[in-house]
Structure formats: C-alpha cells, structure tokens
Design a protein around this motif. Structure first.
Motif, PDB file in Angstrom:
ATOM      1  N   THR A 153      41.631  -8.245   5.036  1.00 15.72           N
ATOM      2  CA  THR A 153      41.514  -9.370   5.976  1.00 15.72           C
ATOM      3  C   THR A 153      41.730 -10.701   5.269  1.00 15.72           C
ATOM      4  OG1 THR A 153      39.120  -9.389   5.674  1.00 15.72           O
ATOM      5  CG2 THR A 153      39.953  -8.169   7.564  1.00 15.72           C
ATOM      6  N   VAL A 154      41.194 -10.835   4.049  1.00 15.44           N
ATOM      7  CA  VAL A 154      41.383 -12.081   3.292  1.00 15.44           C
ATOM      8  C   VAL A 154      42.860 -12.268   2.949  1.00 15.44           C
ATOM      9  CG1 VAL A 154      40.865 -13.235   1.100  1.00 15.44           C
ATOM     10  CG2 VAL A 154      39.044 -12.153   2.397  1.00 15.44           C
ATOM     11  N   ASP A 178      31.998 -11.718   2.505  1.00 15.49           N
ATOM     12  CA  ASP A 178      30.569 -11.461   2.607  1.00 15.49           C
ATOM     13  C   ASP A 178      30.333  -9.994   2.250  1.00 15.49           C
ATOM     14  OD1 ASP A 178      29.959 -14.029   3.392  1.00 15.49           O
ATOM     15  OD2 ASP A 178      30.362 -13.590   5.505  1.00 15.49           O
ATOM     16  N   ILE A 179      29.847  -9.771   1.059  1.00 17.69           N
ATOM     17  CA  ILE A 179      29.635  -8.414   0.582  1.00 17.69           C
ATOM     18  C   ILE A 179      28.167  -8.067   0.757  1.00 17.69           C
ATOM     19  CG2 ILE A 179      29.771  -6.897  -1.425  1.00 17.69           C
ATOM     20  CD1 ILE A 179      31.900  -8.774  -2.547  1.00 17.69           C
ATOM     21  N   ASP A 181      23.961   0.684  -3.808  1.00 13.41           N
ATOM     22  CA  ASP A 181      23.910   2.115  -3.495  1.00 13.41           C
ATOM     23  C   ASP A 181      25.147   2.835  -4.030  1.00 13.41           C
ATOM     24  OD1 ASP A 181      21.527   1.661  -2.281  1.00 13.41           O
ATOM     25  OD2 ASP A 181      22.294   1.753  -0.218  1.00 13.41           O
ATOM     26  N   ALA A 182      26.311   2.190  -3.919  1.00 12.64           N
ATOM     27  CA  ALA A 182      27.544   2.824  -4.362  1.00 12.64           C
ATOM     28  C   ALA A 182      27.538   3.056  -5.870  1.00 12.64           C
ATOM     29  CB  ALA A 182      28.747   1.961  -3.986  1.00 12.64           C
ATOM     30  N   PHE A 183      27.052   2.076  -6.627  1.00 14.73           N
ATOM     31  CA  PHE A 183      27.133   2.197  -8.077  1.00 14.73           C
ATOM     32  C   PHE A 183      25.928   2.864  -8.719  1.00 14.73           C
ATOM     33  CE2 PHE A 183      30.416  -0.944  -7.420  1.00 14.73           C
ATOM     34  CZ  PHE A 183      31.400  -0.476  -8.272  1.00 14.73           C
ATOM     35  N   PHE A 184      24.782   2.887  -8.024  1.00 17.61           N
ATOM     36  CA  PHE A 184      23.597   3.437  -8.665  1.00 17.61           C
ATOM     37  C   PHE A 184      23.029   4.667  -7.960  1.00 17.61           C
ATOM     38  CE2 PHE A 184      23.667  -0.995 -10.041  1.00 17.61           C
ATOM     39  CZ  PHE A 184      23.688  -0.804 -11.405  1.00 17.61           C
ATOM     40  N   ARG A 185      23.259   4.810  -6.669  1.00 12.98           N
ATOM     41  CA  ARG A 185      22.667   5.932  -5.968  1.00 12.98           C
ATOM     42  C   ARG A 185      23.675   7.032  -5.668  1.00 12.98           C
ATOM     43  NH1 ARG A 185      19.127   4.723  -0.774  1.00 12.98           N
ATOM     44  NH2 ARG A 185      17.805   3.801  -2.350  1.00 12.98           N
ATOM     45  N   PHE A 242      33.364   6.515  -3.924  1.00 12.48           N
ATOM     46  CA  PHE A 242      32.098   5.790  -3.760  1.00 12.48           C
ATOM     47  C   PHE A 242      32.320   4.291  -3.625  1.00 12.48           C
ATOM     48  CE2 PHE A 242      32.661   5.995  -8.329  1.00 12.48           C
ATOM     49  CZ  PHE A 242      32.200   4.782  -8.787  1.00 12.48           C
ATOM     50  N   ILE A 243      33.433   3.773  -4.148  1.00  6.03           N
ATOM     51  CA  ILE A 243      33.726   2.346  -3.971  1.00  6.03           C
ATOM     52  C   ILE A 243      34.387   2.120  -2.611  1.00  6.03           C
ATOM     53  CG2 ILE A 243      35.047   0.382  -4.861  1.00  6.03           C
ATOM     54  CD1 ILE A 243      34.648   1.495  -7.642  1.00  6.03           C
ATOM     55  N   LYS A 244      35.204   3.071  -2.173  1.00  2.00           N
ATOM     56  CA  LYS A 244      35.848   2.945  -0.850  1.00  2.00           C
ATOM     57  C   LYS A 244      34.803   2.894   0.263  1.00  2.00           C
ATOM     58  CE  LYS A 244      40.248   5.221  -1.769  1.00  2.00           C
ATOM     59  NZ  LYS A 244      41.061   6.412  -1.494  1.00  2.00           N
ATOM     60  N   LYS A 245      33.702   3.615   0.068  1.00  5.44           N
ATOM     61  CA  LYS A 245      32.658   3.665   1.091  1.00  5.44           C
ATOM     62  C   LYS A 245      31.993   2.311   1.313  1.00  5.44           C
ATOM     63  CE  LYS A 245      31.485   8.507   0.442  1.00  5.44           C
ATOM     64  NZ  LYS A 245      30.482   9.445  -0.074  1.00  5.44           N
ATOM     65  N   THR A 246      32.104   1.400   0.360  1.00  2.53           N
ATOM     66  CA  THR A 246      31.486   0.075   0.522  1.00  2.53           C
ATOM     67  C   THR A 246      32.244  -0.779   1.526  1.00  2.53           C
ATOM     68  OG1 THR A 246      32.765  -0.862  -1.292  1.00  2.53           O
ATOM     69  CG2 THR A 246      30.605   0.054  -1.831  1.00  2.53           C
ATOM     70  N   GLY A 247      33.521  -0.424   1.814  1.00  7.13           N
ATOM     71  CA  GLY A 247      34.323  -1.197   2.758  1.00  7.13           C
ATOM     72  C   GLY A 247      35.003  -2.393   2.123  1.00  7.13           C
ATOM     73  N   ILE A 248      35.077  -2.414   0.797  1.00  5.61           N
ATOM     74  CA  ILE A 248      35.664  -3.553   0.091  1.00  5.61           C
ATOM     75  C   ILE A 248      37.158  -3.681   0.370  1.00  5.61           C
ATOM     76  CG2 ILE A 248      36.149  -2.327  -2.070  1.00  5.61           C
ATOM     77  CD1 ILE A 248      34.673  -5.775  -2.020  1.00  5.61           C
TER      78      ILE A 248
END
Length: 146
Positions: A103-104, A129-130, A137-141, A91-97
């Motif tokens: 890139t950074v 830019d998050i 959505d990732a952490f609550f839904r 669910f954290i990977k889905k955020t694209g973090i």
C-alpha cells in the motif's frame, strides 16, 4: 668446432622452453613431498615447488581460493543465471508486513515527481502502522527454525 655447434644449439632453445624442460611433473612432485594430496597441477610452475608444498603442508595455513588461477574472473560465469526473488519466511508473512509495504509503494507511485523529490529530501517516518504485538509473536512465539 663441435663445442661451438653445441653452444649454438644450446642458445637456440629459449629460456622459456628450457624452464619447461627442467620443470618437475606432477607425479614426480607428489613423490618428493610429504603430503602428496596437496599437490595441484599448477604447483609445478612455481619458482620453488618444494617450498610451496612445504608451506601448504604446514599447520594453520589458509588455502588459496581456487579461482585465483582461472582466466575468467570470479563469479563472471554466473552472469546469465537469474536468481529468484527473495521469499520471506512464513512467520514474517503472517504479520501482514507485505500488504502494508504494498500500500505504501502504491501511494508513492501516485505522487508527482516534485512530491517524490521533496520526500527524498525530507522523508516522513511512521508511514506504516505496525502492530508490535504481532511482530513480537512472529519472532519470539511462532518462529519455526525448519
């Protein structure tokens, strides 16, 4: 003369050997105490093994960690074992973090040493830019506890 010989023989035995001879065995100690399941092999070497086991048997006492009597230091045996790198939950990977961090990091490697030192002294915030809606959505839904 016989008494003198007995004293000489008695003096020949060192204190260490004498203590070892007078020491209780584990089986004898288990028979003497109320809770024999608490007796461990190193308990017989205590100054007062009965008192030690009485303290062990009393309520609300914390057990001494098993590694205290080992010759090897705690966790030193795991030195050769390599841990796999930490894997983020789905669910954290889905955020694209992960892509944003990559890139950074690529941008940081392209900087000169002088720029890297300047960045260390005065760090710039807000590089990534998050999308906070994605994070919410990732952490609550979409969180999956399995």
């Amino acid at each position: 003369e016989d008494e003198d010989e007995d004293k000489e023989e008695g003096n020949k035995i060192s204190r260490k050997k004498l203590r070892k001879m007078n020491r209780l065995t584990v089986a004898e100690l288990k028979q003497l105490v109320a809770r024999p399941e608490l007796v461990e092999m190193h308990d017989v070497t205590a100054r007062d093994p009965r008192l030690l086991l009485h303290l062990k048997a009393s309520r609300n006492t914390v057990q001494v960690p098993r590694h205290w009597c080992f010759k090897r230091k705690y966790l030193q045996g795991k030195r050769g074992i390599e841990k796999p790198p930490f894997d983020l939950p789905e669910f954290i990977k889905k955020t694209g973090i992960m892509e944003m961090r990559e890139t950074v990091q690529n941008q940081d490697t392209q900087k000169t040493l002088k720029a890297q030192m300047r960045e260390r002294v005065r760090p710039k915030l807000g590089k990534m830019d998050i999308d906070y809606q994605k994070l919410h959505d990732a952490f609550f839904r979409y969180i999956d506890y399995t």
